[in-house]
Scaffold this motif. Sequence first.
Motif, short mmCIF file in Angstrom:
data_model
loop_
_atom_site.label_atom_id
_atom_site.label_comp_id
_atom_site.label_asym_id
_atom_site.label_seq_id
_atom_site.Cartn_x
_atom_site.Cartn_y
_atom_site.Cartn_z
N PRO A 455 0.79 -1.24 0.00
CA PRO A 455 0.00 0.00 0.00
C PRO A 455 0.82 1.28 0.00
N TRP A 456 2.14 1.17 -0.17
CA TRP A 456 2.95 2.37 -0.01
C TRP A 456 3.44 2.97 -1.32
N GLU A 457 3.91 2.15 -2.23
CA GLU A 457 4.47 2.68 -3.47
C GLU A 457 4.49 1.60 -4.54
N ALA A 547 10.78 -0.74 2.28
CA ALA A 547 12.05 -1.18 2.84
C ALA A 547 11.83 -2.10 4.04
N ASP A 548 10.88 -1.73 4.93
CA ASP A 548 10.54 -2.60 6.06
C ASP A 548 10.00 -3.94 5.57
N THR A 554 12.78 -11.13 3.98
CA THR A 554 14.08 -11.80 3.89
C THR A 554 14.23 -12.72 5.10
N ASP A 555 14.37 -14.01 4.87
CA ASP A 555 14.47 -15.01 5.93
C ASP A 555 13.35 -14.85 6.96
N ARG A 578 7.59 0.66 14.48
CA ARG A 578 8.33 1.37 13.43
C ARG A 578 9.65 0.68 13.08
N GLY A 579 9.53 -0.61 12.76
CA GLY A 579 10.68 -1.35 12.25
C GLY A 579 11.59 -1.93 13.31
#
Length: 634
Positions: A455-457, A547-548, A554-555, A578-579
């Motif tokens: 939903p971001w980009e 990015a998050d 990843t794994d 927040r990550g």
Amino acid sequence: MSSSTPVLLGLLGGVVISAAIGYGVASAATARGDLMPLEKVKPGMKGYGLTVMSGTKPEKFDVEIIGVLKGFRPDQDLILIKTPHPRLDIAHTVAGMSGSPIYLEGKMIGAYAYGWTFGSEPIAGVTPIHNMIDDQEKPIPPLFKPRTNIFPRSKDAGKSASVMPTPKRSFAGLFDAAAGGASNVLAYDLEGHAKQLADKSKRALGGSKTLAPASTPILLGGMNPSSLHAMESMLEPMGLEPLQAGGSGKEVAGDAPTNFVDGGGIAVQLVRGDISAMGLGTVTRVEGDKLVAFGHPMMGGGASDMPTAIAKVHWILASSNRSFKIGEAARPMGTMVNDRQASIVVDTKRVASTFPVTVNIEGVEGAKKTKWESICSHDPFMAPMLAAMAIGNPLETTTGERGDTTWRMVTKVKVAGYGTITLRDFGATTGEPIGSDSLFRTKVVRTLGSLLNNPWEDVRIESVESTVKITFSREISMIRGTQVLDAELEPGEPARIKLELVPYLGKTETKVIEVPIPKDYDGEEIDIELSPGYEVERPRAAPESVADLIAALTDPTFPEESLVATIRLKGENGAAFRGNVAERLPPGALDTLKVSASSIGPETFGSVQQTSHPMKRFIVGRDRVRVKVRPNVK
């Protein structure tokens, strides 16, 4: 399309079309002198149509007007015609003829587009050309981000926490599902996504017997029976009509025209290469760099980005249900940019977004072909499904043995601007060949679905490359039982656990693992849960950006060939925000993190200690043991 009403909802990727863009009062077709206004079309008038019966050159067929159905679709009428012709007298309504231009007195009136299933005479419905021209001149609206309900809930949602020791995290209201509860972008489910789109299709169809599109057959090539079945299971509920045919779309036919022409064949290519899938229809009208075709929607997705090609027709196959053209792509050209009620719109100069899928297969002695390549349409729903087909179909073709097989797959997904994600998947068969449906729940499909529907980009997949290693044995072991070697432990002493593992067609084996116990736990009994690594999610914060999301994908689990020991820490909590993830917070920390003036805050969960133990095989089953820690005597 299938023999059902056209799908009018935005199906692909949750595309939402701006309601502010209207058709306008005056039709865009009124200024074109070679088009006949609908009010001049009268019963009994005779003319002709153009379509490709064989090859690439359009041929004429006779037409007689029966009448005009008013209000067939919103702001759209329908012209009924007879099509007396030696071939059409046998075939009746033909899937693939959709879009064939119809002429009266040398002027175009519309496109052959609709018919009745099981019709016993060549009667068809014609979409008026002015509706199609309106589609052509309609501005392409901006693509809004997918709505939250495009993220289907995982099939594992609601299961016991013992299945997924790390608790499922909601997205703090960011992805609230329409049906209530929280969706999870990390748990993208291809089959769930297909069901959502099918449900929308059914609501649009209404279940009544209606005049149906003359249909866009989805011709499939290079696929084995299980892949064909998997495609049918995905596409048929959406109102599409997959048919086994052939063609790869990789090469340009030597006799292929260099431009689209009115009445010529057109293909919308979902995937081409070692496997192929394309929608076959007819061009209605070419104007400059744009053209309209089909006379009805293909999938009703509005603004689109799918590659097209000039098509070659081999034959019209007559059927008592719905006859159809058999053909293939002859020359790639253009992009379907709009998929509307009255037509599809193609920009012949635009290059569509696609990405290559490459599969390298190792370990199959005597295999003549070990590298397979396909090009997939970059569509939010189609791309994950097509990638599964592009990987699974070669696997079954190369390893089609009715015996035991284990496969290990490493996939590199290159994402524009974000680098490469490396994913590991595996599987074991028990007497059945690997099939495309085996790939539907893999990490590579979940990753593609999550990225393309985020939903971001906008995310662009640049390539997918998989290397699959095959062994012809079932490399799994089942947990038969466990035993704690020391019933009581000193504070800080690890627990030694003996595992009894039963390999397939082998003798029971034993293995001892040591599980660390928190040093501050004394005088207590502690439960240790043992689960296969591929079933245990790593602690992750809810993603708030692409990015998050990539970091979380990843794994996402512990190593596949491992056993994870989980200890639930009594009275301890963790938080994700927040990550960032804090797995063990000191007492009172949660009260400090709470913000009374805002609902935006960290998500909390019960803390766990997880340790991974390599097994060098895939483990099946779970178990639980209890140990007692002696009191700390000071």
